[in-house]
Design a protein around this motif. Structure first.
Motif, PDB file in Angstrom:
ATOM      1  N   THR A  76       0.804  -1.220   0.000  1.00 16.73           N
ATOM      2  CA  THR A  76       0.000   0.000   0.000  1.00 16.73           C
ATOM      3  C   THR A  76       0.842   1.276   0.000  1.00 16.73           C
ATOM      4  O   THR A  76       0.288   2.362  -0.062  1.00 16.73           O
ATOM      5  CB  THR A  76      -0.939   0.038   1.223  1.00 16.73           C
ATOM      6  N   ALA A  77       2.164   1.136   0.084  1.00 15.65           N
ATOM      7  CA  ALA A  77       2.996   2.332   0.214  1.00 15.65           C
ATOM      8  C   ALA A  77       3.201   3.046  -1.117  1.00 15.65           C
ATOM      9  O   ALA A  77       3.575   4.208  -1.150  1.00 15.65           O
ATOM     10  CB  ALA A  77       4.343   1.980   0.821  1.00 15.65           C
ATOM     11  N   ASN A  92       1.828   4.494  -4.777  1.00 16.90           N
ATOM     12  CA  ASN A  92       0.607   4.966  -5.415  1.00 16.90           C
ATOM     13  C   ASN A  92       0.298   4.073  -6.619  1.00 16.90           C
ATOM     14  O   ASN A  92       1.102   3.959  -7.535  1.00 16.90           O
ATOM     15  CB  ASN A  92       0.790   6.417  -5.863  1.00 16.90           C
ATOM     16  N   ASP A 112      -1.679   4.468   2.949  1.00 14.50           N
ATOM     17  CA  ASP A 112      -0.237   4.529   3.197  1.00 14.50           C
ATOM     18  C   ASP A 112       0.500   5.356   2.159  1.00 14.50           C
ATOM     19  O   ASP A 112       1.436   6.069   2.475  1.00 14.50           O
ATOM     20  CB  ASP A 112       0.348   3.107   3.182  1.00 14.50           C
ATOM     21  N   PHE A 113       0.075   5.234   0.904  1.00 16.37           N
ATOM     22  CA  PHE A 113       0.865   5.925  -0.119  1.00 16.37           C
ATOM     23  C   PHE A 113       0.762   7.438   0.016  1.00 16.37           C
ATOM     24  O   PHE A 113       1.667   8.162  -0.418  1.00 16.37           O
ATOM     25  CB  PHE A 113       0.505   5.454  -1.539  1.00 16.37           C
ATOM     26  N   ARG A 150       0.720   8.927   3.000  1.00 10.72           N
ATOM     27  CA  ARG A 150       1.702   9.216   4.035  1.00 10.72           C
ATOM     28  C   ARG A 150       3.122   9.109   3.462  1.00 10.72           C
ATOM     29  O   ARG A 150       4.003   9.906   3.779  1.00 10.72           O
ATOM     30  CB  ARG A 150       1.530   8.268   5.211  1.00 10.72           C
ATOM     31  N   PHE A 151       3.313   8.122   2.603  1.00 14.36           N
ATOM     32  CA  PHE A 151       4.632   7.958   1.992  1.00 14.36           C
ATOM     33  C   PHE A 151       4.965   9.187   1.138  1.00 14.36           C
ATOM     34  O   PHE A 151       6.092   9.675   1.153  1.00 14.36           O
ATOM     35  CB  PHE A 151       4.677   6.678   1.150  1.00 14.36           C
ATOM     36  N   ARG A 179       3.930  12.181   1.630  1.00 13.42           N
ATOM     37  CA  ARG A 179       4.294  13.274   2.534  1.00 13.42           C
ATOM     38  C   ARG A 179       5.706  13.071   3.064  1.00 13.42           C
ATOM     39  O   ARG A 179       6.476  14.020   3.190  1.00 13.42           O
ATOM     40  CB  ARG A 179       3.301  13.347   3.690  1.00 13.42           C
ATOM     41  N   ALA A 180       6.039  11.818   3.366  1.00  7.79           N
ATOM     42  CA  ALA A 180       7.384  11.518   3.862  1.00  7.79           C
ATOM     43  C   ALA A 180       8.442  11.791   2.794  1.00  7.79           C
ATOM     44  O   ALA A 180       9.601  12.007   3.105  1.00  7.79           O
ATOM     45  CB  ALA A 180       7.465  10.069   4.329  1.00  7.79           C
ATOM     46  N   LYS A 181       8.027  11.774   1.536  1.00  6.66           N
ATOM     47  CA  LYS A 181       8.960  12.076   0.453  1.00  6.66           C
ATOM     48  C   LYS A 181       9.235  13.571   0.344  1.00  6.66           C
ATOM     49  O   LYS A 181      10.148  13.989  -0.353  1.00  6.66           O
ATOM     50  CB  LYS A 181       8.387  11.587  -0.898  1.00  6.66           C
ATOM     51  N   GLY A 182       8.398  14.359   0.990  1.00  7.22           N
ATOM     52  CA  GLY A 182       8.567  15.798   0.898  1.00  7.22           C
ATOM     53  C   GLY A 182       7.669  16.439  -0.138  1.00  7.22           C
ATOM     54  O   GLY A 182       7.874  17.581  -0.523  1.00  7.22           O
ATOM     55  N   VAL A 183       6.670  15.702  -0.607  1.00  8.23           N
ATOM     56  CA  VAL A 183       5.695  16.259  -1.550  1.00  8.23           C
ATOM     57  C   VAL A 183       4.877  17.321  -0.818  1.00  8.23           C
ATOM     58  O   VAL A 183       4.487  17.125   0.331  1.00  8.23           O
ATOM     59  CB  VAL A 183       4.764  15.160  -2.092  1.00  8.23           C
ATOM     60  N   HIS A 227      -1.569  12.905  -5.775  1.00  5.47           N
ATOM     61  CA  HIS A 227      -1.701  11.568  -5.181  1.00  5.47           C
ATOM     62  C   HIS A 227      -3.115  11.278  -4.712  1.00  5.47           C
ATOM     63  O   HIS A 227      -3.618  10.178  -4.883  1.00  5.47           O
ATOM     64  CB  HIS A 227      -0.717  11.406  -4.022  1.00  5.47           C
TER      65      HIS A 227
END
Ligand SMILES: Nc1ncnc2c1ncn2[C@@H]1O[C@H](COP(=O)(O)OP(=O)(O)O)[C@@H](O)[C@H]1O
Ligand code: SF4
Ligand SMILES: [Mg+2]
Lengths: 332, 321
Positions: free
Chosen positions: A108-109, A111, B218-219, B221-222, B224-228, B237
């Motif tokens: 799910t991580a 997109n 999750d994607f 949050r991921f 956001r963690a990437k700095g988007v 997204h």
């Protein structure tokens, strides 16, 4: 061990971190006064049972705590800068570029609507001034490094065209591509097959070491951490109960909780089991008993444990424990 | 892809045939339109003659066979009233209808997407609750009432917009449109807004609900963690994923708009196929009604085809077969 020459300051210093959630049932102190360091190039294992606040420590460092959660106190010094004092704009330059984070579930991580090439490239677009061609080469190189066969052809594939293990490799590639100095991996292998777990842990260790970066490995699996980490931080109900060099913590645990975790690791050859050796369950974090939070489950609990909470007290070589009756160091 | 197109085309023919039968049967039960054609004081003989002229003296089956045969030759019959081919009558008025339908859809999307995204990303904020309350009002208000209020306020009181009619049109690729001049726009604004209200309100709710769901993933949050940044997280997204369920109902919404256009066109005297339908029902102009219904059925099939393709374009996991 002598103190000089002056060691370089740690990359990350977490000081008295409090991450609280304001809920209808009261304040949930998911993290309550955690302090630890992550040295440059160091691998730190953050362990404890589920619900102990490990993920919240990670999200706090990323400053990704959403309401009703908030960082109620403490400092997070990254290379000397307090992340708690930064605004969203400044944080966007830190996230991904300086500190990367990956999560438990590789399914799910990513997109589902963008190719993995695009999702890798996004990181470079955000954090570098490379040209489209240079970025493409970097992406191919990175995929190659994490062990994706035929990386060039795979750039145009979508996440659903990869297996779980392969996706987590892609996630690691995305996390590392902008060259972060700290990687936070939150249970990165928990959702995967046991045989793949070890491969991926090795891969991560490799990727981090190669760049001189640091790694916070969050896991409830002390066995995995014991093989990789330089230092270990044990979290229970939002508080650090033990902290020290990996060897010390594994070989001479001083907190009954750490001992319980270690005892529940099955010996080699046996099937992995849940942490069943510690009696009882993690208490509701909103209704922690006064005194030591571990007291209801501790075989050594004494009346004093139920009255006053033990402080984290450092011993020689930074091995610290929060217990009124720390276990004796066994003769080495 | 090729097989898919063939399948769809076959489906289209089947649907149209079914509709033609259905419409024909229904028409046969709605009485003899001859009486609406002839003067009140017509003699039996004149009535019989009119009936013959209209082709209504044959049995239903023969009538249908004749109809089918003519349709296959591109002849959908002549309007009883206008004495011209019913399909050209429809085609003539179609651009006017498509114009307000598309404009209404555009208005609905342009307003609903940002509001829905905002409300879905911040479900606890007061603004989000306001969006929900507003959409409930929008869903509950009957279209004709909205139209009349808009006419009263903006046409009668403020005199900003005309209350009815289409205004001047320009020809673009052989199609007459009115949105290219200010005067034409002034005419189209009120009917398009009226038509868009219901769709807008529903769209907003769907987007909000989908965004709430997507933002938990999750994607996100991921990302956001990437700095988007905030906008990238919400639109690049979030929204794109939220649009997938929306696309599936898009065809239905467009159908709804075409159906509701009849009402709006009647209120605003907008010369589209909806108004033509209502007029034709009053006059018992059967051929026009038949062509209208078949036309709308055709549009549904075409729109759903387009939706399938759109779906596959947005979501790589979908393969159209
Ligand atoms: N949105 C929230 N509202 C209230 N409490 C929360 C929320 N999110 C997390 N928590 C609390 O934070 C605690 C720590 O969670 P977490 O860091 O995910 O634990 P771990 O990663 O160690 O399993 C949990 O016990 C939970 O009660
Ligand atoms: S303080 Fe007491 S209850 Fe807590 S871990 Fe130590 S011995 Fe057990
Ligand atoms: Mg967790």
């Amino acid at each position: 061990m002598t103190a000089h020459p002056m060691p370089p300051s740690p990359l990350l210093q977490v000081r008295d971190l409090r991450t609280w959630f304001d809920t209808f049932g009261g304040v949930v102190k998911a993290v309550d006064g955690a302090s630890f360091d992550v040295g440059r190039g160091e691998i730190v294992g953050l362990v404890g049972e589920s619900g102990g606040g490990k993920s919240m420590v990670g999200y706090s460092i990323m400053r990704l705590i959403d309401p009703p959660g908030r960082i109620a106190g403490g400092r997070i010094l990254f290379d000397g800068t307090d992340l708690c004092g930064l605004d969203e704009r400044a944080l966007r330059k830190i996230r991904g570029r300086e500190i990367a984070m990956i999560f438990q579930d590789p399914m799910t991580a990513l997109n589902p609507l963008y190719t993995i090439g695009d999702q890798l490239d996004e990181m470079l677009r955000l954090h570098t001034g490379l040209s489209a061609r240079e970025r493409r080469l970097r992406c191919i190189e990175m995929l190659h490094e994490v062990g994706i066969p035929q990386p060039e052809a795979r750039l145009g594939n979508y996440p659903h065209q990869f297996s779980g293990g392969m996706r987590q490799r892609v996630v690691i590639a995305i996390a590392m591509i902008a060259g972060p100095r700290l990687l936070i991996a939150d249970e990165p292998t928990t959702a995967l097959d046991v045989t793949i777990q070890a491969q991926l842990l090795r891969l991560m260790k490799h990727a981090v070491e190669k760049r001189g970066a640091s790694l916070i490995l969050i896991t409830h699996d002390l066995a995995a951490v014991s093989q990789m980490a330089d230092r270990i931080v044990v979290l229970y109900c939002g508080r650090i109960v033990e902290r020290g060099r990996a060897r010390d913590v594994i070989e001479r645990p001083r907190h009954p909780y750490t001992r319980g975790l270690l005892d529940s690791i099955p010996h080699q050859g046996l099937k992995r089991r849940r942490l069943s050796q510690i009696p009882g369950t993690v208490p509701d974090i909103r209704k922690l008993p006064p005194g030591c939070a571990f007291a209801p489950r501790c075989p050594m609990a004494a009346p004093v444990c139920r009255e006053s909470a033990p402080n984290l007290v450092g011993g020689p070589s930074g091995h610290a424990v929060a217990c009124h009756f720390p276990l004796e160091a066994k003769a080495a | 892809m090729f097989g898919y197109v063939i399948k769809r085309a076959f489906q289209m023919v089947l649907v149209l045939w079914a509709v033609s039968v259905l419409v024909f049967v229904m028409m046969s039960f709605t009485g003899d339109p001859t009486y609406m054609m002839v003067p009140l004081d017509a003699t039996e003989e004149q009535i019989a003659q009119a009936r013959r002229l209209l082709g209504l003296d044959h049995s239903h089956l023969t009538q249908y066979r004749l109809f089918l045969k003519n349709v296959l030759q591109g002849d959908f019959g002549r309007s009883f009233v206008f004495r011209q081919p019913a399909n050209s009558l429809i085609l003539e008025r179609l651009p006017a209808t498509l114009e307000i339908v598309f404009l209404a859809m555009a208005i609905a999307l342009v307003v609903a997407i940002p509001l829905g995204v905002y409300a879905g990303a911040n479900p606890k904020r007061a603004g989000s609750h306001a969006v929900m309350a507003g959409s409930l009002v929008g869903i509950s208000l009957p279209g004709f009432w909205v139209g009349m209020v808009l006419i009263f306020v903006f046409a009668v009181k403020l005199q900003l917009f005309p209350s009815s009619g289409r205004g001047p049109t320009q020809e673009v690729f052989g199609i007459r449109v009115s949105f290219l001049t200010w005067e034409g726009l002034r005419h189209i604004i009120l009917p398009a807004v009226t038509l868009s209200i219901g769709t807008l309100a529903i769209l907003m709710r769907i987007i909000r609900a989908e965004m709430m769901e997507v933002m938990r993933q999750d994607f996100v949050r991921f990302a956001r963690a990437k700095g988007v940044g905030q906008r990238g997280v919400l639109f690049r997204h979030g929204l794109k994923n939220a649009l997938i369920p929306l696309v599936t109902v898009f065809g239905l919404m467009l159908g709804d708009l075409i159906a509701f256009a009849t009402l709006t066109e009647t209120i605003f005297a907008w010369p589209g196929i909806g108004k033509l339908l209502v007029d034709s029902i009053y006059r018992g102009d059967r051929p026009v009604i038949v062509v209208y219904l078949m036309f709308v059925a055709l549009m549904f099939v075409v729109v759903n085809f387009a939706v399938d393709v759109l779906y596959a374009l947005i979501d790589p996991r979908i393969k159209i077969r």
